[in-house]
Write a protein that holds these residues in place. Structure first.
Motif, PDB file in Angstrom:
ATOM      1  N   ALA A   1       1.402  -6.304   4.855  1.00  0.00           N
ATOM      2  CA  ALA A   1       2.394  -7.332   5.186  1.00  0.00           C
ATOM      3  C   ALA A   1       1.716  -8.661   5.461  1.00  0.00           C
ATOM      4  O   ALA A   1       2.147  -9.720   4.965  1.00  0.00           O
ATOM      5  CB  ALA A   1       3.224  -6.891   6.383  1.00  0.00           C
TER       6      ALA A   1
ATOM      7  N   VAL B   1       4.390 -11.611   4.755  1.00  0.00           N
ATOM      8  CA  VAL B   1       5.761 -11.206   5.066  1.00  0.00           C
ATOM      9  C   VAL B   1       5.768 -10.395   6.362  1.00  0.00           C
ATOM     10  O   VAL B   1       4.724  -9.960   6.855  1.00  0.00           O
ATOM     11  CB  VAL B   1       6.386 -10.379   3.926  1.00  0.00           C
ATOM     12  N   LYS B   2       6.968 -10.174   6.903  1.00  0.00           N
ATOM     13  CA  LYS B   2       7.111  -9.356   8.104  1.00  0.00           C
ATOM     14  C   LYS B   2       7.132  -7.885   7.733  1.00  0.00           C
ATOM     15  O   LYS B   2       7.300  -7.519   6.560  1.00  0.00           O
ATOM     16  CB  LYS B   2       8.394  -9.738   8.835  1.00  0.00           C
TER      17      LYS B   2
END
Length: 263
Positions: A88, A93-94
């Protein structure tokens, strides 16, 4: 991409237990063989510790360099299983808990036993595609060209075989071997000259000792059968010119190939 293009991959084996020697890695050898079978060249492999900075750096180094990155390990329920979080971070990104992954876990683990630690196995980067796990149901995932798999060999193999049919494949790499009772030092110069004449074929030398006699197995790998046959012919000619005879590779057992010091 046509089947004549070279498709490359990198394998990242993640886990302190491998580096410490506590766990013997069985995945890398299997991935290398499986890639060869389907026409993918495993161009690089790294064994990484459970350190976030190291894993993220390796992911970012390799995912832009190769068609595929295959990772094993670090997607379990414990504190040191950090591969999903690292992927991630590498992609910016989360991480999220996926409902469909939770449902898969519920088919294998009773709801009352599905604690927070186990639910961690349902967490993956936003935008990731699940990689099915027919063995224990806890899924891996794919993020663009990065395939994240379990470290348990039986699960990793099942995961890989599940998506293998969707991978790009190039021409399968062919291999031929010629053995001889000559030490590597005797064949080095001639072998280098053969390699220089055939840049599309990879030529390697692997020493062995049998019944007190030193020898080496000369392995040629390439995608063009005609050129491979030419290289093998030149290797056999070189061996004869050096006063020895090519021997059947089948006569050399894995126990012989212990990489002794060259004489």
């Amino acid at each position: 991409m046509s089947d004549t293009d070279k498709v490359t991959a990198c394998a990242l084996v993640i886990g302190n237990e491998v580096l410490s020697g506590r766990t013997r890695d069985e995945n890398l050898h299997w991935i290398a063989n499986r890639c060869t079978e389907i026409g993918i060249r495993l161009a690089e492999a790294r064994i990484l510790p459970d350190v976030e900075e190291v894993i993220v750096q390796a992911l970012n180094d390799c995912r832009g360099k190769y068609h595929y990155v295959f990772t094993t390990g670090g997607i379990g329920p414990t504190h040191d299983d950090i591969t999903a979080a690292c992927v991630a971070r590498a992609f910016g990104v989360k991480i999220e808990r996926r409902k469909e992954a939770v449902k898969l876990l519920e088919t294998f683990i009773k709801k009352e036993n599905l604690n927070e630690a186990r639910l961690k196995m349902a967490e993956m980067p936003v935008g990731a595609e699940l990689v099915y796990n027919p063995v224990s149901r806890a899924p891996g995932f794919r993020m663009e060209n990065v395939y994240v798999m379990a470290g348990v060999p039986s699960i990793m193999r099942a995961m890989f075989n599940g998506f293998a049919g969707s991978l790009l494949s190039g021409k399968r790499v062919l291999s031929q071997s010629v053995a001889c009772y000559l030490p590597e030092g005797a064949v080095a110069k001639g072998l280098e000259a053969i390699q220089d004449r055939h840049l599309n074929v990879d030529v390697g030398s692997y020493p062995f000792m049998r019944s007190g006699n030193f020898g080496c197995t000369l392995v040629s790998r390439g995608i063009d059968q005609d050129e491979l046959d030419q290289v093998v012919m030149e290797i056999k000619t070189m061996i004869i010119e050096l006063g020895s005879e090519p021997i059947d590779q089948d006569l050399v057992t894995p126990e012989d190939e212990k990489n002794p010091d060259d004489y």
